[in-house]
Design a protein around this motif. Sequence first.
Motif, PDB file in Angstrom:
ATOM      1  N   LEU A 181      53.017  75.988   7.542  1.00 63.16           N
ATOM      2  CA  LEU A 181      53.539  75.577   6.230  1.00 63.16           C
ATOM      3  C   LEU A 181      55.010  75.967   6.075  1.00 63.16           C
ATOM      4  O   LEU A 181      55.806  75.221   5.505  1.00 63.16           O
ATOM      5  N   SER A 182      55.381  77.141   6.578  1.00 62.07           N
ATOM      6  CA  SER A 182      56.771  77.593   6.487  1.00 62.07           C
ATOM      7  C   SER A 182      57.710  76.662   7.249  1.00 62.07           C
ATOM      8  O   SER A 182      58.817  76.381   6.791  1.00 62.07           O
ATOM      9  N   LEU A 183      57.265  76.200   8.399  1.00 61.03           N
ATOM     10  CA  LEU A 183      58.091  75.291   9.193  1.00 61.03           C
ATOM     11  C   LEU A 183      58.345  73.985   8.444  1.00 61.03           C
ATOM     12  O   LEU A 183      59.484  73.512   8.358  1.00 61.03           O
ATOM     13  N   VAL A 184      57.295  73.407   7.888  1.00 65.44           N
ATOM     14  CA  VAL A 184      57.451  72.163   7.116  1.00 65.44           C
ATOM     15  C   VAL A 184      58.303  72.413   5.880  1.00 65.44           C
ATOM     16  O   VAL A 184      59.140  71.583   5.493  1.00 65.44           O
ATOM     17  N   PHE A 185      58.108  73.578   5.259  1.00 64.68           N
ATOM     18  CA  PHE A 185      58.884  73.948   4.080  1.00 64.68           C
ATOM     19  C   PHE A 185      60.371  74.044   4.418  1.00 64.68           C
ATOM     20  O   PHE A 185      61.225  73.567   3.658  1.00 64.68           O
ATOM     21  N   CYS A 186      60.686  74.642   5.553  1.00 68.32           N
ATOM     22  CA  CYS A 186      62.082  74.753   6.000  1.00 68.32           C
ATOM     23  C   CYS A 186      62.710  73.375   6.175  1.00 68.32           C
ATOM     24  O   CYS A 186      63.847  73.137   5.742  1.00 68.32           O
ATOM     25  N   VAL A 187      61.977  72.487   6.814  1.00 66.48           N
ATOM     26  CA  VAL A 187      62.501  71.137   7.059  1.00 66.48           C
ATOM     27  C   VAL A 187      62.795  70.435   5.730  1.00 66.48           C
ATOM     28  O   VAL A 187      63.856  69.812   5.567  1.00 66.48           O
ATOM     29  N   LYS A 270      53.872  69.071   3.114  1.00 69.35           N
ATOM     30  CA  LYS A 270      53.546  70.480   2.864  1.00 69.35           C
ATOM     31  C   LYS A 270      52.459  70.598   1.804  1.00 69.35           C
ATOM     32  O   LYS A 270      51.536  71.409   1.933  1.00 69.35           O
ATOM     33  N   SER A 271      52.547  69.780   0.761  1.00 62.82           N
ATOM     34  CA  SER A 271      51.544  69.824  -0.303  1.00 62.82           C
ATOM     35  C   SER A 271      50.161  69.464   0.229  1.00 62.82           C
ATOM     36  O   SER A 271      49.162  70.130  -0.088  1.00 62.82           O
ATOM     37  N   VAL A 272      50.095  68.423   1.055  1.00 61.71           N
ATOM     38  CA  VAL A 272      48.805  68.000   1.618  1.00 61.71           C
ATOM     39  C   VAL A 272      48.270  69.048   2.593  1.00 61.71           C
ATOM     40  O   VAL A 272      47.083  69.405   2.556  1.00 61.71           O
ATOM     41  N   LEU A 273      49.139  69.550   3.471  1.00 59.57           N
ATOM     42  CA  LEU A 273      48.713  70.550   4.449  1.00 59.57           C
ATOM     43  C   LEU A 273      48.261  71.835   3.772  1.00 59.57           C
ATOM     44  O   LEU A 273      47.315  72.485   4.230  1.00 59.57           O
ATOM     45  N   GLN A 274      48.924  72.208   2.702  1.00 53.41           N
ATOM     46  CA  GLN A 274      48.536  73.424   1.985  1.00 53.41           C
ATOM     47  C   GLN A 274      47.123  73.279   1.427  1.00 53.41           C
ATOM     48  O   GLN A 274      46.340  74.230   1.446  1.00 53.41           O
ATOM     49  N   GLY A 275      46.803  72.087   0.919  1.00 54.99           N
ATOM     50  CA  GLY A 275      45.459  71.853   0.412  1.00 54.99           C
ATOM     51  C   GLY A 275      44.403  71.889   1.503  1.00 54.99           C
ATOM     52  O   GLY A 275      43.244  72.233   1.253  1.00 54.99           O
ATOM     53  N   LEU A 277      44.881  73.529   4.819  1.00 53.81           N
ATOM     54  CA  LEU A 277      44.882  74.764   5.585  1.00 53.81           C
ATOM     55  C   LEU A 277      44.415  75.965   4.778  1.00 53.81           C
ATOM     56  O   LEU A 277      43.789  76.882   5.308  1.00 53.81           O
ATOM     57  N   LEU A 278      44.746  75.995   3.489  1.00 53.68           N
ATOM     58  CA  LEU A 278      44.394  77.147   2.656  1.00 53.68           C
ATOM     59  C   LEU A 278      43.371  76.744   1.603  1.00 53.68           C
ATOM     60  O   LEU A 278      43.499  77.076   0.428  1.00 53.68           O
ATOM     61  N   SER A 279      42.345  76.009   2.043  1.00 53.41           N
ATOM     62  CA  SER A 279      41.361  75.491   1.099  1.00 53.41           C
ATOM     63  C   SER A 279      40.191  76.450   0.866  1.00 53.41           C
ATOM     64  O   SER A 279      39.568  76.413  -0.186  1.00 53.41           O
ATOM     65  N   LEU A 290      52.198  83.405  -1.675  1.00 58.36           N
ATOM     66  CA  LEU A 290      52.499  82.463  -0.597  1.00 58.36           C
ATOM     67  C   LEU A 290      53.990  82.489  -0.278  1.00 58.36           C
ATOM     68  O   LEU A 290      54.395  82.470   0.897  1.00 58.36           O
ATOM     69  N   LEU A 291      54.828  82.556  -1.313  1.00 56.93           N
ATOM     70  CA  LEU A 291      56.272  82.649  -1.096  1.00 56.93           C
ATOM     71  C   LEU A 291      56.640  83.958  -0.402  1.00 56.93           C
ATOM     72  O   LEU A 291      57.539  83.989   0.449  1.00 56.93           O
ATOM     73  N   LEU A 292      55.935  85.043  -0.751  1.00 61.83           N
ATOM     74  CA  LEU A 292      56.188  86.348  -0.143  1.00 61.83           C
ATOM     75  C   LEU A 292      56.031  86.298   1.375  1.00 61.83           C
ATOM     76  O   LEU A 292      56.793  86.943   2.105  1.00 61.83           O
ATOM     77  N   TYR A 293      55.065  85.537   1.852  1.00 59.97           N
ATOM     78  CA  TYR A 293      54.821  85.453   3.292  1.00 59.97           C
ATOM     79  C   TYR A 293      55.594  84.307   3.957  1.00 59.97           C
ATOM     80  O   TYR A 293      55.997  84.423   5.118  1.00 59.97           O
ATOM     81  N   MET A 294      55.792  83.219   3.238  1.00 59.28           N
ATOM     82  CA  MET A 294      56.482  82.071   3.826  1.00 59.28           C
ATOM     83  C   MET A 294      57.974  82.315   4.000  1.00 59.28           C
ATOM     84  O   MET A 294      58.573  81.879   4.995  1.00 59.28           O
ATOM     85  N   ALA A 295      58.602  82.978   3.023  1.00 63.78           N
ATOM     86  CA  ALA A 295      60.056  83.148   3.053  1.00 63.78           C
ATOM     87  C   ALA A 295      60.542  83.921   4.287  1.00 63.78           C
ATOM     88  O   ALA A 295      61.488  83.479   4.964  1.00 63.78           O
ATOM     89  N   PRO A 296      59.956  85.078   4.643  1.00 59.63           N
ATOM     90  CA  PRO A 296      60.431  85.768   5.857  1.00 59.63           C
ATOM     91  C   PRO A 296      60.216  84.948   7.132  1.00 59.63           C
ATOM     92  O   PRO A 296      61.058  84.981   8.036  1.00 59.63           O
ATOM     93  N   ILE A 297      59.099  84.223   7.189  1.00 55.91           N
ATOM     94  CA  ILE A 297      58.858  83.366   8.353  1.00 55.91           C
ATOM     95  C   ILE A 297      59.910  82.265   8.415  1.00 55.91           C
ATOM     96  O   ILE A 297      60.403  81.902   9.496  1.00 55.91           O
ATOM     97  N   ALA A 298      60.288  81.744   7.255  1.00 56.52           N
ATOM     98  CA  ALA A 298      61.331  80.718   7.208  1.00 56.52           C
ATOM     99  C   ALA A 298      62.664  81.263   7.713  1.00 56.52           C
ATOM    100  O   ALA A 298      63.408  80.557   8.403  1.00 56.52           O
ATOM    101  N   VAL A 299      62.969  82.516   7.369  1.00 55.27           N
ATOM    102  CA  VAL A 299      64.209  83.129   7.857  1.00 55.27           C
ATOM    103  C   VAL A 299      64.205  83.200   9.381  1.00 55.27           C
ATOM    104  O   VAL A 299      65.224  82.956  10.039  1.00 55.27           O
ATOM    105  N   VAL A 300      63.050  83.528   9.960  1.00 48.93           N
ATOM    106  CA  VAL A 300      62.926  83.597  11.418  1.00 48.93           C
ATOM    107  C   VAL A 300      63.199  82.232  12.047  1.00 48.93           C
ATOM    108  O   VAL A 300      63.836  82.129  13.105  1.00 48.93           O
ATOM    109  N   PHE A 301      62.741  81.169  11.407  1.00 45.76           N
ATOM    110  CA  PHE A 301      63.011  79.825  11.908  1.00 45.76           C
ATOM    111  C   PHE A 301      64.482  79.429  11.723  1.00 45.76           C
ATOM    112  O   PHE A 301      65.091  78.783  12.584  1.00 45.76           O
ATOM    113  N   LEU A 302      65.058  79.801  10.571  1.00 48.06           N
ATOM    114  CA  LEU A 302      66.402  79.332  10.213  1.00 48.06           C
ATOM    115  C   LEU A 302      67.508  80.094  10.940  1.00 48.06           C
ATOM    116  O   LEU A 302      68.596  79.536  11.153  1.00 48.06           O
TER     117      LEU A 302
END
Length: 406
Positions: A181-187, A270-275, A277-279, A290-302
């Motif tokens: 989800l973080s990868l798609v969010f970054c894109v 991302k909206s569809v995948l979130q529904g 993957l995290l169902s 979710l933002l707490l965990y996604m944001a640091p992963i996004a930094v690693v990608f960026l």
Amino acid sequence: MAQIAILSASASLIPFNSGGCGGGAKQLSKSLQLCSSRRYTTSTTTTSSPSLTTTRFRSKRLGKFDFWARAAASHGSLGEVDERTLPDNKPSDSDPAPPAMKGKSRLFTIGLVTAWYSSNIGVLLLNKYLLSNYGFKYPIFLTMCHMTACSLLSYIAIAWMKMVPMQTIRSRVQFLKITALSLVFCVSVVFGNISLRYLPVSFNQAIGATTPFFTAVFAYFITLKREAWLTYLTLVPVVTGVIIASGGEPSFHLFGFLICIAATAARALKSVLQGILLSSEGEKLNSMNLLLYMAPIAVVFLLPATLIMEDNVVGITLALARDDVKIIWYLLFNSALAYFVNLTNFLVTKHTSALTLQVLGNAKGAVAVVVSILIFRNPVSVTGMMGYSLTVFGVILYSEAKKRSK
């Protein structure tokens, strides 16, 4: 609050002597007769006379019924925890709230909505200013600044300030899902920022309004979910409006248009995948966690993407700061504002109904368009505005069709 006093259930009204077997049996028989005769005796009045004292209470059965009745009565208020539905001694729905409390609640909601609008529109306009007008042409680095601020401020809000309970990642599989989800969010965020370099905010918002179309497409092909034919029909004006707006846009840029379409599609994905993957109940996270965990992963990608695609961006930024120190303050303020977009969105979702959130969301894009035109003075055409209006109208119809299909 009017309380029901069931006399037959009050043990204190009927003395029982257990000293003798025969006497106890007779007393019990009399007690049962008295209970039976007064089984449906109720009292809904109160008295101040000490000689007319009635024991008042709620039985367990009545308490359960009252709980579900109040829960059903408050079912229309979605998106928030209504404490009146809890089975305790809180006031019932029939008790009017004090006017002062209502006024404070109304002011609080208005303040939340104002903060939500201000942060959303503010970060959008400031991104446009930095990437287009100011000349800071590094959208990946800018997005990394946003994600860094979201990481730090999310941790402060959840771990220190306890704004919401912290939810933990329970398995490696859940972590991999959040990473995807973080990868798609970054894109989606990076492409959205890149498009602002080439397109005016008004046209950017018009394209972004087509998110429901891409959501329906991805849901159809990924989850094989079929909507009612009326729902798909409402997507026609959504797409038609963007086509009309594109033809009438004086500042049309093909690359910016394609990048903005990709950003919108990624946001829907991302909206569809979130529904998907995290169902499961064990893996669901609220938006703050979710933002707490996604944001640091996004930094690693960026970070590697910034170093590879935007060479020496840190040195260039420091050089710009020597000539104009305001660039540092712009970046800090913009990054903090990016976090408050997520925070206010969470709070508005919690403290308003789904219908209110839907109306406010549709109006937010229109307000952003008007404000951006007033600030940046970008040329607009009647055809472009008609196309955008048609798209917004289609989004409203789509939301209404989705609501009725449920």
